[in-house]
Scaffold this motif. Structure first.
Motif, PDB file in Angstrom:
ATOM      1  N   LEU A 257       0.825  -1.207   0.000  1.00 46.02           N
ATOM      2  CA  LEU A 257       0.000   0.000   0.000  1.00 46.02           C
ATOM      3  C   LEU A 257       0.859   1.257   0.000  1.00 46.02           C
ATOM      4  O   LEU A 257       0.501   2.265  -0.624  1.00 46.02           O
TER       5      LEU A 257
ATOM      6  N   MET B  37       0.573   4.060  -2.843  1.00 47.35           N
ATOM      7  CA  MET B  37       0.270   5.457  -2.537  1.00 47.35           C
ATOM      8  C   MET B  37       1.381   6.387  -2.995  1.00 47.35           C
ATOM      9  O   MET B  37       1.126   7.530  -3.383  1.00 47.35           O
TER      10      MET B  37
ATOM     11  N   SER C  53      -0.951   9.113   3.955  1.00 42.41           N
ATOM     12  CA  SER C  53      -1.222   7.686   3.747  1.00 42.41           C
ATOM     13  C   SER C  53       0.045   6.926   3.392  1.00 42.41           C
ATOM     14  O   SER C  53       0.251   5.785   3.854  1.00 42.41           O
TER      15      SER C  53
ATOM     16  N   THR D 146      -5.260   4.719   7.399  1.00 45.51           N
ATOM     17  CA  THR D 146      -5.942   5.880   6.829  1.00 45.51           C
ATOM     18  C   THR D 146      -7.125   6.237   7.720  1.00 45.51           C
ATOM     19  O   THR D 146      -7.566   5.423   8.548  1.00 45.51           O
TER      20      THR D 146
ATOM     21  N   PHE E 233      -8.862   3.386  -1.291  1.00 40.76           N
ATOM     22  CA  PHE E 233      -7.634   3.595  -2.056  1.00 40.76           C
ATOM     23  C   PHE E 233      -7.935   3.754  -3.540  1.00 40.76           C
ATOM     24  O   PHE E 233      -7.281   4.529  -4.238  1.00 40.76           O
TER      25      PHE E 233
END
Length: 378
Positions: free
Chosen positions: A41, A45, A95, A187, A292
């Motif tokens: 992730l 991001m 994030s 998040t 996301f």
């Protein structure tokens, strides 16, 4: 006695005796999530944030550099880029950092900041798309025959977008619902999972005003727009090339609506589902996908609304070549002296608006073709 490990609503709980202790996302990673998930992730991001910031900053820079792009009908497009830029700058950066650490190490204040900023700027972007659709309908279909789109109307649109979005995203900061850590723990978002009646009323209100309404405006405006174009195209059916621009406009409208639905429908569907059924079991990784995925809208919005426009691409290429004066002279030689002419509108970025003069009814006066603010540029 060994502790009993339970998973409730996708979040790991450890029961020791009669007590139930939840993993604290502010003090460490969730025990139920493998570290590689957070690494993935974080990488995702980083890419989304970097691309989004670059694209949207480019839109703002090119619009600032080239005067012919600074037209009333382009204000909302630039506003869309500003909102997407801020979503990525604040929400994307936070994030990335929290996923790199595997938990929300920045603390509760940063959680509220990220939750509010992402929601606020995200809704600004969402309503910008709706106002953009309405502006195109207003310019092309002319529901008020004697009213023309100008700087004042464009400014009113921007004022509405920012004020309306603030009204419906600030309540959780002051106690009507709240911004809380998501299931994945890295998040923050509105508290979809609460079973409290007050939280439910906010979520339903928020869902109605910030998803249903802008979607209705987009579909309604583009629907009326397509009816107008089809009607005028039928009147010009004897012309061999009348259908081609109509089909191009139709494709662009479909792309715009599809982009809206693809980016936001999964997140909206997820939020309303967990609001109605707060005890539903969802793996934290699955629950994180819609949030996301919605962030990718900050990447493809500039591509659809700006970079696909020939006029903007010319300005962008010329900016990197460093020959801006030549482009200004070539594209807009009389704009300073003739602000009301078609030449002064060459900078408009909307593909739809650029196609409108092709479909003007023969019953309308020739000068009306340009009073709508449409460009004759292909």
């Amino acid at each position: 006695m060994d502790p009993l490990v339970l998973s409730v609503n996708g979040v790991l709980h450890i029961q020791q005796g009669d007590s139930m202790v939840r993993d604290d996302p502010f003090s460490g990673p969730l025990a139920s999530i493998s570290p590689w998930n957070y690494t993935f992730l974080a990488c995702l991001m980083f890419i989304i944030t970097l691309v989004s910031i670059t694209e949207n900053f480019t839109v703002m820079l090119v619009t600032f550099k080239f005067k012919q792009l600074r037209q009333p009908l382009n204000y909302i497009i630039v506003n869309l880029s500003v909102a997407d830029f801020l979503v990525s700058l604040i929400g994307g950066t936070i994030s990335f950092l929290t996923n790199a650490q595997g938990y929300f190490f920045l603390g509760r204040w940063a959680c509220v900041l990220e939750g509010f900023a992402v929601t606020f700027f995200g809704i600004v972007a969402l309503w910008s798309l709706a106002i953009l659709a309405f502006e195109r309908f207003f310019v092309i279909c002319r529901p008020l025959k004697n009213v023309r789109m100008g700087s004042f109307h464009a400014a009113l649109g921007l004022l509405f977008v920012w004020t309306f979005s603030f009204i419906w995203t600030v309540p959780p900061v002051f106690g009507w619902s709240s911004y809380t850590v998501s299931k994945i723990g890295t998040t923050c978002e509105p508290n979809w999972y609460s079973s409290d009646y007050s939280d439910h009323t906010y979520i339903i209100t928020f869902f109605t005003t910030c998803f249903i309404l802008p979607l209705a405006v987009i579909v309604g405006s583009y629907g009326k727009l397509m009816q107008k174009l089809r009607k005028v195209s039928n009147m010009h059916g004897r012309l061999g090339n009348a259908r081609k621009p109509d089909q191009e406009v139709a494709r662009m409208v479909i792309v715009m609506i599809a982009a809206f639905m693809v980016g936001w429908t999964p997140y909206a569907a997820f939020s309303i589902t967990v609001t109605i059924c707060p005890t539903i079991h969802l793996d934290p990784r699955v629950a994180a996908v819609p949030a996301f995925f919605s962030k990718t809208a900050t990447i493809y919005n500039p591509i659809i609304y700006v970079f696909m426009n020939k006029q903007f691409r010319k300005c962008l290429i010329q900016l990197f070549k460093g020959n801006r004066a030549a482009l200004n002279s070539h594209l807009n030689p009389m704009s300073d002296r003739m602000p009301g002419t078609a030449e002064s509108n060459l900078g408009q970025m909307s593909t739809i608006t650029a196609r409108v003069p092709v479909f003007v009814s023969p019953l309308e006066r020739p000068e009306d073709q340009y009073s709508e603010g449409a460009s004759t540029a292909p």
